[in-house]
Design an enzyme around this catalytic site. Structure first.
Site, mmCIF file in Angstrom:
data_model
loop_
_atom_site.group_PDB
_atom_site.id
_atom_site.type_symbol
_atom_site.label_atom_id
_atom_site.label_comp_id
_atom_site.label_asym_id
_atom_site.label_seq_id
_atom_site.Cartn_x
_atom_site.Cartn_y
_atom_site.Cartn_z
ATOM 1 C CG ASP A 102 -0.308 -0.218 2.544
ATOM 2 O OD1 ASP A 102 0.915 -0.490 2.596
ATOM 3 O OD2 ASP A 102 -1.010 -0.130 3.570
ATOM 4 C CG PHE A 155 -1.144 8.454 9.508
ATOM 5 C CD1 PHE A 155 -0.233 7.411 9.581
ATOM 6 C CD2 PHE A 155 -2.487 8.180 9.689
ATOM 7 C CE1 PHE A 155 -0.652 6.111 9.831
ATOM 8 C CE2 PHE A 155 -2.922 6.885 9.944
ATOM 9 C CZ PHE A 155 -2.005 5.850 10.014
#
Ligand code: 5GP
Length: 177
Positions: A102, A155
């Site tokens: 990912d 993030f």
């Protein structure tokens, strides 16, 4: 730390992500022999949405494999060590292998996995593809062969990526400010 979905800012829309994945699939179709089997190893859980979308656009026979690895705890920083949950691999000897991740952050997870495969599996060819490349956070000497998006040190969540187990099902990528 609690986070709320209403504070999530969109970084990439579903349309942008799918379009970019299709482009990467075309690149893979042009690089790999479309008559030879490609073993694609999905790193669970985060890569699952990327993986599922990518394989739909590939022309070669694909053997789909899944392993579980993680270097993150429940929160937003790498723990600096690998948690191996399931590293059961098929016979990879003399095969073309593509690892699907990912996001590459510090690079710890992929450095661990590529070293392990190179040492133990006698593959013909090993390459890496990741949806996101967080190059600015790199601590280990590892680079993807292919990636969809370069991102800075945010993030992010969505499209398979989680925060405390949540948000993986979002069809877009967002971040908390
Ligand atoms: P690395 O081993 O490269 O430091 O970290 C890779 C793993 O950390 C990824 O597979 C992913 O699970 C997690 N990770 C790294 N950056 C992020 C991020 O921005 N958001 C989320 N949700 N997970 C991340």
């Amino acid at each position: 730390m609690q986070k709320d979905i209403k504070d999530l800012k969109v970084l990439f829309s579903s349309k942008e992500i799918i379009e970019k994945i299709k482009q990467q699939a075309q690149i893979l179709n042009s690089i790999y022999d479309n008559n030879k089997t490609l073993i694609m190893i999905c790193i669970l859980k985060g890569a699952v949405m990327f993986y599922s979308e990518l394989v739909k656009h590939l022309k070669m026979p694909v053997q789909m494999e899944f392993i579980s690895l993680s270097s993150y705890g429940s929160y937003t920083k790498s723990t600096g060590e690998i948690k191996t949950i399931n590293l059961t691999l098929p016979d990879l000897k003399d095969k073309n292998v593509l690892i699907v991740e990912d996001i590459i952050d510090t690079g710890l997870t992929l450095e661990f996995l590529t070293k392990y495969i190179k040492k133990n599996c006698e593959v013909k060819d090993l390459k890496l593809i990741t949806l996101f490349n967080k190059k600015c956070a790199r601590k280990y000497n590892i680079e993807p062969d292919f990636y969809c998006f370069d991102i800075d040190d945010k993030f992010i969540v969505g499209f398979g990526l989680d925060y405390c187990g949540l948000y993986r099902n979002l069809d877009y990528i967002g971040y908390f400010e």
